[in-house]
Scaffold this motif. Structure first.
Motif, PDB file in Angstrom:
ATOM      1  N   ASP A   1       1.055  -0.919   0.512  1.00 47.44           N
ATOM      2  CA  ASP A   1       0.031  -0.056   0.178  1.00 47.44           C
ATOM      3  C   ASP A   1       0.767   1.039  -0.156  1.00 47.44           C
ATOM      4  OD1 ASP A   1      -2.320  -2.120   0.274  1.00 47.44           O
ATOM      5  OD2 ASP A   1      -2.290  -1.498   1.596  1.00 47.44           O
ATOM      6  N   GLY A   2       1.853   1.458  -0.238  1.00 47.29           N
ATOM      7  CA  GLY A   2       2.457   2.132  -0.372  1.00 47.29           C
ATOM      8  C   GLY A   2       4.030   2.551   0.792  1.00 47.29           C
ATOM      9  N   THR A   3       3.552   2.197   1.566  1.00 50.42           N
ATOM     10  CA  THR A   3       5.070   1.806   2.535  1.00 50.42           C
ATOM     11  C   THR A   3       6.006   1.316   2.418  1.00 50.42           C
ATOM     12  OG1 THR A   3       2.851   1.787   4.642  1.00 50.42           O
ATOM     13  CG2 THR A   3       5.619   1.538   5.089  1.00 50.42           C
ATOM     14  N   GLN A   4       7.266   1.995   2.792  1.00 49.80           N
ATOM     15  CA  GLN A   4       8.487   1.500   2.411  1.00 49.80           C
ATOM     16  C   GLN A   4       9.193   1.387   3.250  1.00 49.80           C
ATOM     17  OE1 GLN A   4      10.751   4.067  -0.322  1.00 49.80           O
ATOM     18  NE2 GLN A   4       8.880   4.190  -1.669  1.00 49.80           N
ATOM     19  N   TYR A   5      10.233   0.139   3.193  1.00 49.26           N
ATOM     20  CA  TYR A   5      11.053   0.323   4.653  1.00 49.26           C
ATOM     21  C   TYR A   5      12.355  -0.188   4.469  1.00 49.26           C
ATOM     22  CZ  TYR A   5       9.207  -4.597   5.481  1.00 49.26           C
ATOM     23  OH  TYR A   5       8.883  -6.255   5.135  1.00 49.26           O
ATOM     24  N   LYS A 141      -0.161 -11.466   3.402  1.00 50.74           N
ATOM     25  CA  LYS A 141       0.850 -11.014   4.902  1.00 50.74           C
ATOM     26  C   LYS A 141       2.005 -11.597   4.694  1.00 50.74           C
ATOM     27  CE  LYS A 141      -0.844 -15.360   7.311  1.00 50.74           C
ATOM     28  NZ  LYS A 141      -1.640 -15.988   7.831  1.00 50.74           N
ATOM     29  N   GLY A 142       2.598 -11.276   5.495  1.00 54.69           N
ATOM     30  CA  GLY A 142       4.540 -10.991   5.049  1.00 54.69           C
ATOM     31  C   GLY A 142       4.745 -10.268   5.072  1.00 54.69           C
ATOM     32  N   LEU A 143       6.085  -9.825   5.147  1.00 57.74           N
ATOM     33  CA  LEU A 143       7.200  -9.056   4.795  1.00 57.74           C
ATOM     34  C   LEU A 143       6.821  -7.915   4.189  1.00 57.74           C
ATOM     35  CD1 LEU A 143      10.716 -10.335   4.512  1.00 57.74           C
ATOM     36  CD2 LEU A 143       9.854  -9.215   6.243  1.00 57.74           C
ATOM     37  N   LEU A 144       6.074  -8.339   2.650  1.00 50.08           N
ATOM     38  CA  LEU A 144       5.049  -7.705   1.637  1.00 50.08           C
ATOM     39  C   LEU A 144       3.467  -6.770   2.456  1.00 50.08           C
ATOM     40  CD1 LEU A 144       5.387  -8.634  -1.485  1.00 50.08           C
ATOM     41  CD2 LEU A 144       6.950  -7.485  -0.698  1.00 50.08           C
ATOM     42  N   LEU A 163       2.085  -2.920  13.264  1.00 47.93           N
ATOM     43  CA  LEU A 163       3.124  -2.296  13.873  1.00 47.93           C
ATOM     44  C   LEU A 163       3.337  -0.888  13.477  1.00 47.93           C
ATOM     45  CD1 LEU A 163       6.194  -2.325  15.933  1.00 47.93           C
ATOM     46  CD2 LEU A 163       7.204  -2.670  13.883  1.00 47.93           C
ATOM     47  N   PRO A 164       3.382   0.058  14.544  1.00 49.15           N
ATOM     48  CA  PRO A 164       3.095   1.082  13.641  1.00 49.15           C
ATOM     49  C   PRO A 164       3.849   1.475  12.595  1.00 49.15           C
ATOM     50  CG  PRO A 164       3.195   1.313  16.502  1.00 49.15           C
ATOM     51  CD  PRO A 164       2.810  -0.277  15.855  1.00 49.15           C
ATOM     52  N   ILE A 165       3.479   2.481  11.587  1.00 44.99           N
ATOM     53  CA  ILE A 165       4.366   2.331  10.683  1.00 44.99           C
ATOM     54  C   ILE A 165       5.272   3.354  10.496  1.00 44.99           C
ATOM     55  CG2 ILE A 165       2.546   1.660   8.201  1.00 44.99           C
ATOM     56  CD1 ILE A 165       2.062   4.542   8.020  1.00 44.99           C
ATOM     57  N   ILE A 172      11.369  -2.431  13.160  1.00 42.32           N
ATOM     58  CA  ILE A 172      10.787  -2.746  12.231  1.00 42.32           C
ATOM     59  C   ILE A 172      11.179  -4.454  11.953  1.00 42.32           C
ATOM     60  CG2 ILE A 172      10.238  -2.980  10.104  1.00 42.32           C
ATOM     61  CD1 ILE A 172      10.142   0.226  10.569  1.00 42.32           C
ATOM     62  N   PHE A 173      12.865  -4.180  12.565  1.00 45.26           N
ATOM     63  CA  PHE A 173      13.644  -5.963  12.059  1.00 45.26           C
ATOM     64  C   PHE A 173      12.926  -6.480  12.961  1.00 45.26           C
ATOM     65  CE2 PHE A 173      17.145  -8.080  13.814  1.00 45.26           C
ATOM     66  CZ  PHE A 173      17.564  -8.444  12.185  1.00 45.26           C
ATOM     67  N   TYR A 174      13.078  -5.703  14.594  1.00 48.12           N
ATOM     68  CA  TYR A 174      12.755  -7.102  15.651  1.00 48.12           C
ATOM     69  C   TYR A 174      11.378  -7.227  16.161  1.00 48.12           C
ATOM     70  CZ  TYR A 174      17.806  -6.816  16.771  1.00 48.12           C
ATOM     71  OH  TYR A 174      18.835  -6.993  17.148  1.00 48.12           O
TER      72      TYR A 174
END
Length: 232
Positions: A1-5, A141-144, A163-165, A172-174
């Motif tokens: 949905d556009g979130t980059q991390y 669901k998943g990393l995507l 988890l809050p974006i 985010i990692f943990y």
């Protein structure tokens, strides 16, 4: 949905689980290597395994000669897989889809359900572009993350919480990425001879370098000059 991390996990992870595991994609990562040949505190994708319900697993991984090699799970081969050869034909079929040779170092995998994956190899990194059908909407669901046109729940965790974006890269990692680590018993990754997956790494001890926001204007200016709009 556009979130980059950024996520630099080392091992095997669920990239996408759609329609309650009717279609699953897992990735295998390896430690990144710098220009001087030394390992750095980051990871890159070296293999991707794709599983349709009641169909054989299809895997693409880095290859020194072909760039991207594709194998299909097989109970008839003592190695447990068949390698797809494109020396004389540009396209090969398997149960549930087909693979087409696009360029020397890229392959296009198409599945009956409408999923398309374009894979490329460059600088010992496997990159991909993924297209999924509308039937996956609101059921991923998943990393995507969860695809539902809402960014606030992109970091959907295995337990159904979010988890809050706005979380930091370390959080985010943990608290998101590592939760999608695949247990050995659930792994789809095919361990192929003389391929990155032969040395499958399953470790919870790897800690990458976390990039914190630069507060020094000179540092921010230098980053912008070097990277431009590239956030990868």
């Amino acid at each position: 949905d556009g979130t980059q991390y950024t996520f630099n996990g080392l091992g095997e992870y669920t990239l996408l689980d759609a329609l309650d595991s009717e279609f699953v994609i897992q990735i295998h990562t390896q430690q990144a290597v710098g220009q001087n040949g030394a390992n750095i505190k980051a990871s890159v994708i070296s293999a991707i395994a794709i599983k349709q319900l009641n169909k054989p697993t299809v895997q693409a991984h880095l290859h020194e000669v072909f760039g991207v090699e594709v194998v299909v799970e097989s109970n008839l081969n003592r190695d447990g897989y068949d390698k797809l050869d494109f020396e004389f034909v540009p396209e090969r079929h398997f149960d549930g889809g087909r693979v087409r040779l696009e360029e020397t170092s890229s392959k296009l995998i198409s599945f009956e359900n409408g999923v398309v994956v374009l894979l490329r190899s460059a600088n010992n990194i496997l990159s991909f572009q993924l297209v999924v059908p509308e039937t996956f909407f609101n059921n991923t669901k998943g990393l995507l993350g969860l695809w539902n046109s809402k960014q606030e729940d992109d970091f959907l965790r295995p337990d159904g919480t979010n988890l809050p974006i706005t979380s930091t890269e370390e959080t985010i990692f943990y608290q998101f990425g590592e939760l999608w680590r695949v247990k050995r018993i659930n792994s789809l990754i095919i361990e192929v001879k003389n391929a990155p997956t032969q040395r499958t790494t399953r470790t919870n001890n790897f800690v990458p370098l976390f990039i914190t926001p630069a507060v020094d204007p000179d540092i921010e200016a230098a980053i912008t000059e070097t990277c431009g709009d590239n956030t990868e």
